[in-house]
Scaffold this motif. Structure first.
Motif, mmCIF file in Angstrom:
data_model
loop_
_atom_site.group_PDB
_atom_site.id
_atom_site.type_symbol
_atom_site.label_atom_id
_atom_site.label_comp_id
_atom_site.label_asym_id
_atom_site.label_seq_id
_atom_site.Cartn_x
_atom_site.Cartn_y
_atom_site.Cartn_z
ATOM 1 N N ALA A 8 -0.468 -1.149 -12.761
ATOM 2 C CA ALA A 8 -1.201 -0.412 -13.796
ATOM 3 C C ALA A 8 -2.524 0.112 -13.255
ATOM 4 N N LEU A 9 -3.209 -0.705 -12.442
ATOM 5 C CA LEU A 9 -4.491 -0.276 -11.893
ATOM 6 C C LEU A 9 -4.312 0.932 -10.979
ATOM 7 N N ARG A 10 -3.336 0.876 -10.088
ATOM 8 C CA ARG A 10 -3.142 1.982 -9.154
ATOM 9 C C ARG A 10 -2.703 3.261 -9.871
ATOM 10 N N THR A 11 -1.896 3.114 -10.923
ATOM 11 C CA THR A 11 -1.492 4.284 -11.714
ATOM 12 C C THR A 11 -2.698 4.934 -12.367
ATOM 13 N N TRP A 12 -3.578 4.102 -12.891
ATOM 14 C CA TRP A 12 -4.789 4.622 -13.543
ATOM 15 C C TRP A 12 -5.732 5.257 -12.533
ATOM 16 N N LEU A 13 -5.883 4.633 -11.351
ATOM 17 C CA LEU A 13 -6.795 5.147 -10.345
ATOM 18 C C LEU A 13 -6.369 6.512 -9.818
ATOM 19 N N ARG A 14 -5.070 6.766 -9.793
ATOM 20 C CA ARG A 14 -4.596 8.064 -9.299
ATOM 21 C C ARG A 14 -5.121 9.223 -10.126
ATOM 22 N N GLN A 15 -5.460 8.972 -11.385
ATOM 23 C CA GLN A 15 -6.024 10.033 -12.226
ATOM 24 C C GLN A 15 -7.361 10.516 -11.677
ATOM 25 N N PHE A 16 -8.025 9.664 -10.899
ATOM 26 C CA PHE A 16 -9.339 9.998 -10.344
ATOM 27 C C PHE A 16 -9.262 10.238 -8.835
ATOM 28 N N HIS A 17 -8.045 10.464 -8.334
ATOM 29 C CA HIS A 17 -7.829 10.739 -6.906
ATOM 30 C C HIS A 17 -8.291 9.568 -6.040
ATOM 31 N N VAL A 18 -8.035 8.359 -6.530
ATOM 32 C CA VAL A 18 -8.395 7.135 -5.815
ATOM 33 C C VAL A 18 -7.125 6.480 -5.282
ATOM 34 N N THR A 19 -7.116 6.181 -3.975
ATOM 35 C CA THR A 19 -5.975 5.546 -3.331
ATOM 36 C C THR A 19 -6.435 4.320 -2.562
ATOM 37 N N PRO A 20 -6.235 3.107 -3.085
ATOM 38 C CA PRO A 20 -6.608 1.911 -2.333
ATOM 39 C C PRO A 20 -5.924 1.898 -0.971
ATOM 40 N N ARG A 21 -6.672 1.521 0.059
ATOM 41 C CA ARG A 21 -6.170 1.567 1.434
ATOM 42 C C ARG A 21 -5.516 0.235 1.792
ATOM 43 N N ALA A 22 -4.202 0.194 1.677
ATOM 44 C CA ALA A 22 -3.469 -1.051 1.901
ATOM 45 C C ALA A 22 -3.618 -1.556 3.330
#
Length: 216
Positions: A167-181
């Motif tokens: 859910a967090l990553r889906t929400w972050l994509r709205q702001f062009h945010v991609t956590p760096r795995a």
């Protein structure tokens, strides 16, 4: 990034934050975890310099100024909209703060008329920068001997329920945010055989990752 790509990313960030910047600090304090822990670990002495890469609204620089009042502060961001907010926020600090509109992946200390920096911090910006590995490389190159790079960003939520991370990553994509795995492995690869020491830790059950790279 090429010059054209830099301009495109600058426009994108201005679009994202043109209105959000007015509520950014009030909303982000609830989920940009670990920022203050990173700041408290900077261990700055009087007269030393600190650069924030991706300084945004200037919130973190204001906290640094409060805890380390004799520090020389610098910041860069690719968004002119964010920098306009930062300049207002930091205008009344007792010391000078130097801000520049720059591409985080291509800056050099001479952009600030400095030979290098004692501390550099990157708070929740790598997950928004396309050339994030080049940004780390530029930051390491800008450190003085004995200086350190401090990073806080989204982790992979290892200790949290799987649905939460999704859910967090889906929400972050709205702001062009991609956590760096691959943040940790990339950092280790970048400093292998070089005079640096890495400390890497997980915060809040892996919600955030914190890293400190010291130039030996």
């Amino acid at each position: 990034m090429t010059s054209a790509a830099t301009k495109d990313h600058s426009r994108l960030m201005d679009q994202v934050y043109r209105h959000q910047r007015h509520i950014y600090d009030a909303t982000r304090k609830y989920y940009l975890l670990g920022r203050d822990r990173m700041i408290y670990g900077l261990d700055l002495s009087e007269g030393q310099s600190l650069l924030e890469v991706g300084c945004g609204t200037g919130r973190n620089l204001a906290v640094v100024a409060d805890h380390y009042p004799q520090t020389r502060l610098f910041g860069l961001d690719i968004s002119s909209e964010m920098l306009s907010t930062a300049r207002r926020k930091l205008a009344n600090l007792p010391g000078d703060v130097t801000l520049r509109e720059l591409d985080a992946s291509r800056f050099v200390p001479s952009d600030f008329d400095e030979p290098g920096f004692d501390r550099i911090m990157i708070s929740y910006a790598l997950s928004m920068i396309p050339d994030w590995q080049k940004t780390i490389a530029a930051s390491l190159a800008a450190l003085k001997p004995g200086g350190s790079l401090h990073i806080a960003d989204f982790g992979q939520q290892e200790g949290l329920p799987r649905w939460f991370g999704h859910a967090l990553r889906t929400w972050l994509r709205q702001f062009h945010v991609t956590p760096r795995a691959d943040l940790e492995s990339s950092l280790r690869s970048m400093i292998e055989g070089a005079p640096y020491r890495l400390e890497f830790s997980r915060h809040a059950l892996g919600y955030a990752w914190l890293a400190v790279i010291t130039r030996l």
